[in-house]
Write a protein that holds these residues in place. Structure first.
Motif, PDB file in Angstrom:
ATOM      1  N   TYR A  84       0.863  -1.176   0.000  1.00 42.08           N
ATOM      2  CA  TYR A  84       0.000   0.000   0.000  1.00 42.08           C
ATOM      3  C   TYR A  84       0.896   1.221   0.000  1.00 42.08           C
ATOM      4  O   TYR A  84       1.850   1.301   0.781  1.00 42.08           O
ATOM      5  N   VAL A  85       0.597   2.159  -0.891  1.00 37.36           N
ATOM      6  CA  VAL A  85       1.383   3.388  -0.992  1.00 37.36           C
ATOM      7  C   VAL A  85       0.450   4.559  -0.694  1.00 37.36           C
ATOM      8  O   VAL A  85      -0.595   4.702  -1.343  1.00 37.36           O
ATOM      9  N   VAL A  86       0.829   5.364   0.290  1.00 41.86           N
ATOM     10  CA  VAL A  86       0.040   6.544   0.628  1.00 41.86           C
ATOM     11  C   VAL A  86       0.577   7.701  -0.205  1.00 41.86           C
ATOM     12  O   VAL A  86       1.735   8.104  -0.059  1.00 41.86           O
ATOM     13  N   SER A  87      -0.257   8.205  -1.108  1.00 39.53           N
ATOM     14  CA  SER A  87       0.169   9.287  -1.998  1.00 39.53           C
ATOM     15  C   SER A  87      -1.045   9.997  -2.569  1.00 39.53           C
ATOM     16  O   SER A  87      -2.040   9.355  -2.909  1.00 39.53           O
ATOM     17  N   THR A  88      -0.920  11.292  -2.701  1.00 39.93           N
ATOM     18  CA  THR A  88      -1.980  12.055  -3.362  1.00 39.93           C
ATOM     19  C   THR A  88      -1.641  12.302  -4.831  1.00 39.93           C
ATOM     20  O   THR A  88      -2.467  12.826  -5.568  1.00 39.93           O
TER      21      THR A  88
END
Length: 190
Positions: A84-88
């Protein structure tokens, strides 16, 4: 509820930036340049791969790890687990195709929702900014720290400087090694 574990190579003064040699940091590669390598002091890193069921990281760490880790034998267990990658800003087109299932999360609320799902521990590698945000939001449950006997001065830190209430930690595992490394495992007390 799943356990969210932050794992870090950290200097005695709290720096976590570029431990493996990532470009752009004055002291890049500090983990192996200045401390004798003793395999037993890194035992926890292998255990993390066996115990984790998913990996979480921020965009910058994803962009550093994803071109390299999929082909490294020492990270084989991470290749097959969900990431899982947290990115906007990342899009599906930015994801590598040889590193297993990867999902982009857009907010800390989505990380909190992930923690509510069924499954084992989620491990967070690198990701200084994400770690700070997760800690400040009370989402981290455990810290796996390998503390190096180094003072690096400037650099990205694991913990933010946000003014907040005391967060108590319980030391649940520790060991000191002949090369000066210290393993410190803390559970967050709720």
């Amino acid at each position: 509820m799943r356990t969210l574990i932050s794992t870090a190579f950290i200097s005695l003064d709290g720096v976590v930036e570029a431990p493996g040699g990532e470009p752009g940091y004055r002291n890049s590669g500090w983990t192996f340049k200045h401390t004798e390598f003793l395999p037993e002091s890194f035992e926890i890193k292998g255990r993390e791969q066996k115990e984790a069921s998913a990996m979480l990281m921020g965009r910058v760490s994803y962009e550093a790890f994803s071109p390299v880790w999929p082909g490294m034998a020492e990270f084989a267990d991470y290749k097959v687990m969900p990431k899982y990658v947290v990115s906007t800003t990342l899009t599906e087109d930015d994801l590598v195709t040889d590193w297993g299932d990867t999902t982009i999360l857009r907010s800390l609320d989505e990380v909190a929702a992930l923690k509510e799902t069924e499954g084992g521990p989620i491990i967070v590698h690198g990701s200084a900014s994400l770690n700070q945000a997760l800690s400040d939001a009370g989402l981290i449950d455990r810290y796996h720290l390998l503390v190096f006997p180094l003072l690096l001065g400037a650099g990205k830190r694991l913990f933010s400087t946000t003014d907040k209430d005391v967060q108590k930690l319980e030391l649940v595992e520790h060991e000191a090694y002949p090369n000066g490394l210290q393993k410190q495992v803390f559970d967050v007390v709720r």
